[in-house]
Design a protein around this motif. Structure first.
Motif, PDB file in Angstrom:
ATOM      1  N   CYS A 125       0.788  -1.129   0.006  1.00 52.84           N
ATOM      2  CA  CYS A 125      -0.114  -0.052  -0.014  1.00 52.84           C
ATOM      3  C   CYS A 125       0.946   1.216  -0.087  1.00 52.84           C
ATOM      4  O   CYS A 125       0.568   2.260  -0.734  1.00 52.84           O
ATOM      5  N   ARG A 126       2.067   1.253   0.650  1.00 50.61           N
ATOM      6  CA  ARG A 126       2.808   2.239   0.618  1.00 50.61           C
ATOM      7  C   ARG A 126       3.527   2.640  -0.704  1.00 50.61           C
ATOM      8  O   ARG A 126       3.978   3.617  -0.949  1.00 50.61           O
ATOM      9  N   HIS A 127       3.720   1.570  -1.227  1.00 48.71           N
ATOM     10  CA  HIS A 127       4.066   1.731  -2.781  1.00 48.71           C
ATOM     11  C   HIS A 127       3.214   2.064  -3.787  1.00 48.71           C
ATOM     12  O   HIS A 127       3.330   2.318  -4.981  1.00 48.71           O
ATOM     13  N   GLY A 128       2.035   2.123  -3.249  1.00 49.62           N
ATOM     14  CA  GLY A 128       0.835   2.645  -4.226  1.00 49.62           C
ATOM     15  C   GLY A 128      -0.137   1.564  -4.936  1.00 49.62           C
ATOM     16  O   GLY A 128      -0.840   1.746  -5.682  1.00 49.62           O
ATOM     17  N   PHE A 129       0.099   0.194  -4.270  1.00 49.78           N
ATOM     18  CA  PHE A 129      -0.626  -0.615  -4.880  1.00 49.78           C
ATOM     19  C   PHE A 129      -1.897  -1.112  -3.943  1.00 49.78           C
ATOM     20  O   PHE A 129      -2.084  -0.939  -3.027  1.00 49.78           O
ATOM     21  N   SER A 130      -2.927  -1.633  -4.904  1.00 48.69           N
ATOM     22  CA  SER A 130      -4.223  -1.951  -4.170  1.00 48.69           C
ATOM     23  C   SER A 130      -4.241  -3.290  -3.703  1.00 48.69           C
ATOM     24  O   SER A 130      -3.215  -4.362  -4.319  1.00 48.69           O
ATOM     25  N   VAL A 131      -4.697  -3.693  -2.509  1.00 50.25           N
ATOM     26  CA  VAL A 131      -4.378  -4.777  -1.626  1.00 50.25           C
ATOM     27  C   VAL A 131      -5.535  -5.236  -1.174  1.00 50.25           C
ATOM     28  O   VAL A 131      -6.608  -4.393  -0.726  1.00 50.25           O
ATOM     29  N   ARG A 132      -6.145  -6.522  -0.974  1.00 49.06           N
ATOM     30  CA  ARG A 132      -7.307  -6.954  -0.525  1.00 49.06           C
ATOM     31  C   ARG A 132      -6.914  -8.221   0.711  1.00 49.06           C
ATOM     32  O   ARG A 132      -6.385  -9.194  -0.197  1.00 49.06           O
ATOM     33  N   TYR A 133      -7.193  -8.173   1.545  1.00 43.07           N
ATOM     34  CA  TYR A 133      -6.893  -9.462   2.530  1.00 43.07           C
ATOM     35  C   TYR A 133      -8.426 -10.370   3.013  1.00 43.07           C
ATOM     36  O   TYR A 133      -9.321  -9.680   2.833  1.00 43.07           O
ATOM     37  N   PHE A 134      -8.197 -11.590   2.568  1.00 41.94           N
ATOM     38  CA  PHE A 134      -9.326 -12.538   2.893  1.00 41.94           C
ATOM     39  C   PHE A 134      -8.548 -13.571   3.548  1.00 41.94           C
ATOM     40  O   PHE A 134      -7.565 -14.079   3.616  1.00 41.94           O
ATOM     41  N   ARG A 135      -9.419 -14.006   4.667  1.00 41.31           N
ATOM     42  CA  ARG A 135      -9.310 -15.438   5.195  1.00 41.31           C
ATOM     43  C   ARG A 135      -9.519 -16.557   4.133  1.00 41.31           C
ATOM     44  O   ARG A 135     -10.845 -16.253   3.450  1.00 41.31           O
ATOM     45  N   THR A 136      -8.926 -17.516   3.803  1.00 37.70           N
ATOM     46  CA  THR A 136      -9.042 -18.347   2.529  1.00 37.70           C
ATOM     47  C   THR A 136     -10.538 -18.902   2.401  1.00 37.70           C
ATOM     48  O   THR A 136     -11.202 -18.725   1.510  1.00 37.70           O
ATOM     49  N   SER A 137     -10.691 -19.483   3.580  1.00 43.69           N
ATOM     50  CA  SER A 137     -12.233 -20.277   3.924  1.00 43.69           C
ATOM     51  C   SER A 137     -13.325 -19.251   3.577  1.00 43.69           C
ATOM     52  O   SER A 137     -14.388 -19.517   2.768  1.00 43.69           O
TER      53      SER A 137
END
Length: 252
Positions: A125-137
């Motif tokens: 995110c600091r580098h400007g990229f979009s991120v999305r976190y999920f618990r796999t299940s």
């Protein structure tokens, strides 16, 4: 009066950083009086650039919905868990995202997999990229539900556009046929186009069996393992170690 009008115009144009810097220059005339017009203007532009970058990082972190607030500067490299500072420092540089590579973090419970994954996501995110976190299940469950309510195509498209997809706790539950197919579609969209970060208690050698279907497992892992950076953690749970240290301190 002219000064106030300029400030109002800057804020109306949403040039908040420049407005704040101009106010600072007027409040501290002795600091800036020897600077020329170009130098003072450059300070205003730099302040605006910094302000916008900070806002963007804040927005990206909010949208990422990370499980933990994890910061690269707080990582403990002294704990004997097999984390190599040089390897992790290279990953923090972000070249793996530019190259659309993946990161796979494996190890026993409590060794800090999720924290390291979230730290890499924070740096992204600091580098400007979009991120999305999920618990796999939960991601697989969400996709299954989306099939029924008509959101599947939109959700898959959103995931395909996300620069870094974090899938935490990979392989804890047996996958259904539908979940395997959904996972293959995700990996197909991301292969060579985006980056995926996975954490798992299972060693990579057991991922094929955990997926549950030989043909689909081959297809999924072929896309996932290609151009991947592997971090294999080991040792006793850091939570247990910290608990022992706390108990030792209290007994003294």
């Amino acid at each position: 009066m002219h000064h106030n009008q300029t400030l109002q115009s800057l804020r109306a144009l949403k040039l908040t950083g420049m407005a704040d810097a101009l106010e600072q220059q007027h409040a501290q005339p002795s600091t800036h009086e020897e600077l020329g017009f170009d130098q003072r203007l450059a300070l205003l532009v730099d302040r605006e650039t910094t302000h916008r970058n900070n806002n963007k990082v804040t927005r990206l972190l909010l949208n990422a919905k990370l499980k933990l607030q994890a910061y690269p500067e707080d990582i403990d490299y002294s704990h004997p868990r097999g984390l190599h500072k040089s390897q992790f420092a290279e990953l923090l540089g972000g070249s793996w995202i530019h190259q659309h590579h993946n990161v796979l973090i494996t190890g026993p419970t409590g060794c800090g997999k999720t924290y390291l994954g979230c730290a890499l996501a924070t740096q992204a995110c600091r580098h400007g990229f979009s991120v999305r976190y999920f618990r796999t299940s939960r991601l697989l469950e969400t996709l299954s539900i989306a099939h029924g309510d008509g959101r599947f195509a939109k959700l898959i498209q959103q995931l395909a556009k996300t620069d870094v997809l974090v899938m935490d706790d990979w392989g804890l539950e047996k996958m259904t046929l539908g979940q395997r197919n959904d996972l293959l579609e995700i990996m197909e969209d991301r292969h060579g186009q985006r980056s995926t970060l996975i954490t798992s208690q299972l060693p990579v050698s057991q991922w094929h069996q955990s997926i549950g279907d030989a043909t689909l497992a081959d297809a999924i892992l072929d896309r996932l393992l290609h151009n991947s950076h592997k971090i294999k953690l080991k040792g006793e749970s850091m939570r247990k170690t910290m608990s022992k240290m706390t108990e030792s301190d209290q007994s003294q």
